[in-house]
Design a protein around this motif. Structure first.
Motif, PDB file in Angstrom:
ATOM      1  N   SER A   1       0.810  -1.201  -0.060  1.00  0.00           N
ATOM      2  CA  SER A   1       0.083  -0.037  -0.108  1.00  0.00           C
ATOM      3  C   SER A   1       0.837   1.594   0.093  1.00  0.00           C
ATOM      4  O   SER A   1       0.403   2.116  -0.772  1.00  0.00           O
ATOM      5  CB  SER A   1      -0.967   0.003   1.333  1.00  0.00           C
TER       6      SER A   1
ATOM      7  N   ALA B   1      -7.237  -4.213   2.168  1.00  0.00           N
ATOM      8  CA  ALA B   1      -7.131  -2.851   1.437  1.00  0.00           C
ATOM      9  C   ALA B   1      -8.300  -2.945   0.375  1.00  0.00           C
ATOM     10  O   ALA B   1      -8.427  -1.762  -0.380  1.00  0.00           O
ATOM     11  CB  ALA B   1      -5.733  -2.730   0.733  1.00  0.00           C
ATOM     12  N   VAL B   2      -8.806  -3.850   0.271  1.00  0.00           N
ATOM     13  CA  VAL B   2      -9.926  -3.955  -0.857  1.00  0.00           C
ATOM     14  C   VAL B   2     -11.092  -3.167  -0.275  1.00  0.00           C
ATOM     15  O   VAL B   2     -12.175  -2.711  -0.988  1.00  0.00           O
ATOM     16  CB  VAL B   2     -10.541  -5.259  -1.322  1.00  0.00           C
TER      17      VAL B   2
ATOM     18  N   GLY C   1     -12.853   0.122   1.890  1.00  0.00           N
ATOM     19  CA  GLY C   1     -12.601   1.597   2.020  1.00  0.00           C
ATOM     20  C   GLY C   1     -13.285   2.420   2.800  1.00  0.00           C
ATOM     21  O   GLY C   1     -14.086   1.694   3.890  1.00  0.00           O
TER      22      GLY C   1
ATOM     23  N   MET D   1     -17.526  -2.025  -1.184  1.00  0.00           N
ATOM     24  CA  MET D   1     -16.045  -1.865  -1.415  1.00  0.00           C
ATOM     25  C   MET D   1     -15.559  -0.819  -2.162  1.00  0.00           C
ATOM     26  O   MET D   1     -15.894  -0.947  -3.396  1.00  0.00           O
ATOM     27  CB  MET D   1     -15.392  -3.199  -1.909  1.00  0.00           C
TER      28      MET D   1
ATOM     29  N   PRO E   1     -12.426   0.921  -2.376  1.00  0.00           N
ATOM     30  CA  PRO E   1     -11.027   1.104  -1.747  1.00  0.00           C
ATOM     31  C   PRO E   1     -10.576   2.689  -2.438  1.00  0.00           C
ATOM     32  O   PRO E   1     -10.825   2.906  -3.505  1.00  0.00           O
ATOM     33  CB  PRO E   1     -10.103   0.080  -2.524  1.00  0.00           C
ATOM     34  N   THR E   2      -9.788   3.563  -1.451  1.00  0.00           N
ATOM     35  CA  THR E   2      -9.270   4.734  -1.971  1.00  0.00           C
ATOM     36  C   THR E   2      -7.937   4.662  -2.237  1.00  0.00           C
ATOM     37  O   THR E   2      -7.215   5.677  -2.540  1.00  0.00           O
ATOM     38  CB  THR E   2      -9.865   5.810  -1.074  1.00  0.00           C
ATOM     39  N   THR E   3      -7.073   3.581  -2.165  1.00  0.00           N
ATOM     40  CA  THR E   3      -5.814   3.300  -2.564  1.00  0.00           C
ATOM     41  C   THR E   3      -5.506   2.654  -3.591  1.00  0.00           C
ATOM     42  O   THR E   3      -6.326   1.861  -4.137  1.00  0.00           O
ATOM     43  CB  THR E   3      -4.992   2.782  -1.232  1.00  0.00           C
TER      44      THR E   3
ATOM     45  N   GLY F   1      -5.212  -1.067  -3.016  1.00  0.00           N
ATOM     46  CA  GLY F   1      -6.553  -1.460  -2.726  1.00  0.00           C
ATOM     47  C   GLY F   1      -7.326  -1.703  -4.054  1.00  0.00           C
ATOM     48  O   GLY F   1      -8.162  -2.591  -4.436  1.00  0.00           O
TER      49      GLY F   1
ATOM     50  N   GLN G   1      -8.847  -5.230  -5.518  1.00  0.00           N
ATOM     51  CA  GLN G   1     -10.258  -5.246  -5.675  1.00  0.00           C
ATOM     52  C   GLN G   1     -10.393  -5.712  -7.218  1.00  0.00           C
ATOM     53  O   GLN G   1     -11.234  -6.745  -7.404  1.00  0.00           O
ATOM     54  CB  GLN G   1     -11.093  -3.989  -5.353  1.00  0.00           C
TER      55      GLN G   1
ATOM     56  N   SER H   1      -8.767   4.611   6.007  1.00  0.00           N
ATOM     57  CA  SER H   1      -9.680   3.973   5.179  1.00  0.00           C
ATOM     58  C   SER H   1      -9.905   2.597   5.116  1.00  0.00           C
ATOM     59  O   SER H   1     -10.742   2.095   4.549  1.00  0.00           O
ATOM     60  CB  SER H   1      -9.137   4.401   3.600  1.00  0.00           C
ATOM     61  N   TRP H   2      -9.115   1.784   6.065  1.00  0.00           N
ATOM     62  CA  TRP H   2      -9.586   0.325   6.279  1.00  0.00           C
ATOM     63  C   TRP H   2     -10.245   0.118   7.558  1.00  0.00           C
ATOM     64  O   TRP H   2     -10.386   0.828   8.389  1.00  0.00           O
ATOM     65  CB  TRP H   2      -7.824  -0.150   6.298  1.00  0.00           C
TER      66      TRP H   2
END
Ligand code: AKB
Length: 313
Positions: free
Chosen positions: A80, A120-121, A123, A137, A139-141, A144, A148, A278-279
């Motif tokens: 990440s 990390a999938v 958010g 789901m 994710p903002t990374t 992630g 996903q 975010s996790w």
């Protein structure tokens, strides 16, 4: 068990212990370890090792044919924190290495794939506590998003082409043999090293940041158990939630203080705080428990004893 196994990314944090365990279970001659470079370590020195670029389809195909590989564990990835700094390369590595092995399986050249996904999938819009198997789901990374997307592709290749791909969503992994690199959960490994060497630790996450974590022994066992389970028990072909322990930096520091009373921790959150925020804080893995009998063994206390004892040696 005479299955021929290829591990891609065998010198990383998970790959190192996974390789050693697979060699014990399947025999040294049946396990081919590979990584982008040849280090001077047990993975390289104690068995078959090949230099292999996970982005090179022809190289992977060549190794698969050379050793008549049946199962591939694809452990190469950018994690990440590193992925945020190098989005294009993270996307390239995390996605295309997966396509390469999925396509080899689609062509009938390998029989089974393990591909790791991650917490990390999830958010910021996902329910944070006891995050369910099926939920929102977003994710903002970079990492992630790649995990996903990878999950969607695994499920697609299974449904459309019958590829036997299996996956778990690893939480932060804690081990004493090989340090992690480039993750947001890495502080939970570093804290043990610094507690022993300096008696103090500066944490890059705030004291109340709760994240799901797991001791490496449990993670390796989960990986091998899902791969060895009968195919009909693996009902989810995207990826399974997996849970071990869940703690904040403050809580793990308190646990370490039970063994090193003078240990102190300070907090200086950096860019990784946003990723952690975010996790989820904890994960509901009841589906993995029901489907293929998953059960973790290590809690925070036992994990801390093992980490400190082994790092002292
Ligand atoms: C990371 O922190 O990036 C990894 C993960 C949770 O997948 N350890």
């Amino acid at each position: 068990m005479n299955t021929k196994i290829l591990i891609i990314g065998a010198c990383g944090q998970i790959g190192t212990e996974l390789t050693q365990q697979l060699r014990k279970l399947y025999g040294t001659d049946n396990v081919i370890a590979s990584d982008i470079r040849k280090l001077n370590n047990d993975v390289v020195n104690d068995g078959i090792f090949e230099v292999l670029n996970a982005l090179d389809f022809n190289q992977i195909e060549h190794i698969v044919e050379k050793y008549q590989v049946e199962e591939v564990y694809l452990m190469a990835a950018l994690l990440s924190a590193t992925a945020e700094k190098n989005p294009a390369f993270a996307w390239d590595l995390n996605m295309n290495s997966l396509f390469h092995v999925l396509n080899l399986a689609k062509a009938g050249k390998i029989k089974k794939i393990f591909w790791p996904s991650s917490i990390a999938v999830f958010g910021p819009t996902t329910p944070r506590e006891n995050t369910p198997q099926f939920t929102i789901m977003e994710p903002t990374t970079v990492y992630g998003i790649s995990k996903q997307s990878g999950e969607r592709w695994c499920e697609y290749y299974h449904h459309i082409f019958g590829v036997d791909v299996r996956s778990v969503r690893y939480p932060g992994l804690i081990s004493w043999t090989t340090p992690p690199g480039g993750g947001t959960t890495d502080y939970a490994v570093d804290i043990y090293y610094k507690a022993l060497s300096d008696g103090k630790f500066e944490c890059f996450l705030s004291e109340e940041t709760r994240l799901p974590m797991m001791y490496m022994d449990d993670a390796i066992r989960a990986t091998i158990e899902i791969m060895q389970a009968p195919a009909e028990k693996i009902k989810i072909r995207s990826s399974y939630n997996l849970s071990g322990v869940s703690f904040t930096p403050k809580e793990i520091a308190e646990e370490i203080k039970k063994h090193i009373p003078d240990f102190t921790i300070s907090y200086k959150p950096d860019f990784r705080q946003k990723i952690a925020d975010s996790w989820p804080g904890s994960i509901d893995d009841s589906t993995a428990r029901t489907d293929w009998g998953w059960k973790h063994n290590f809690d925070m206390g036992l994990m801390t004893v093992e980490m400190l004892e082994n790092l002292k040696k």
